[in-house]
Design an enzyme around this catalytic site. Sequence first.
Site: not given
Length: 262
Positions: A111, A114, A134
């Site tokens: 994240g 991201e 992930e």
Amino acid sequence: MAYETIIFQKQGNVGIIKFNRPKALNAINPQLVSDVNQALDEIEKDRSLRVVVLTGEGEKAFIAGADIAYMVDLPPLAARSWSAEGHKLGFRIEDFSLPVIACVNGFALGGGAEMAMACDFIYASENAKFGQPEINLGIIPGFGGTQRLSRLVGKAMAKELCMTGGMISAQEAKAIGLVNKVFPADKLWEETMKTAGLIASKGKVSLRSAKQCIDRGYDADLRLGCQMESDHFGLCMSSADAKEGMGAFLEKRKPAFKAELD
Ligand code: CAA
């Protein structure tokens, strides 16, 4: 306003959001998403601000991912909503009316990568590390990694990163087009603020149009993108900044862009 998971500061006309959960390497939990959204609300209301910088507090991490301790017991539908929340924040940053720079000062994983990719561009320190780990957790990126990464670096490289879950250095990230510039750790902040200051000296209206045309045009076909560019070109001409910018050039002086977005 005091925040639990971020530090919000203003330095001149730059709004700064520092992720601040040092014990979890600034991992993203729902409170952090809510705090970032509130800080963006504050920035939107403050007309003195012209650029936003996102960075991590401390020396180790920008963001080491979504909070695994929070996610471990999430039921599937709650996980789907969590992913949608991440996407909402990513789009808010991507669509934000002001330029947003990611200043990546350490781990930008999952994240965190991201969040950085939703920004307009990324500057990184030499010790920064990027990755979509992930897959090592039995899941996939959930905040836009499978989509923005492939658009930034191409499908094959995005697949390698998402399938191996490995980390790459800042220099490797620069080589594949994920990062614009890499600086020694003690120079990153200064260089980021220098660029933020340069961008802040431009007009808000033309900055927003440039950002929107590039972001929306990237996903459109060329003719549609160029049509949108013509519309924005005309829109920019309607702002006082266009008269100021071109007038200043012809009068051989520096422009002072003052037009607001509304
Ligand atoms: N979530 C929750 N806590 C995290 C975290 C995360 N993503 N990353 C680090 N932490 C915590 C660690 O659990 C540790 O806490 P304790 O001290 O209480 O044990 C603390 O931060 C420090 O981390 P480490 O001791 O592991 O530090 P290290 O220097 O040895 O390793 C690291 C650093 C390589 C970044 C390692 O912490 C790591 O691999 N973190 C997880 C990275 C990851 O998998 N990110 C993806 C998350 S999933 C995701 O983001 C999904 C999505 O797209 C929505």
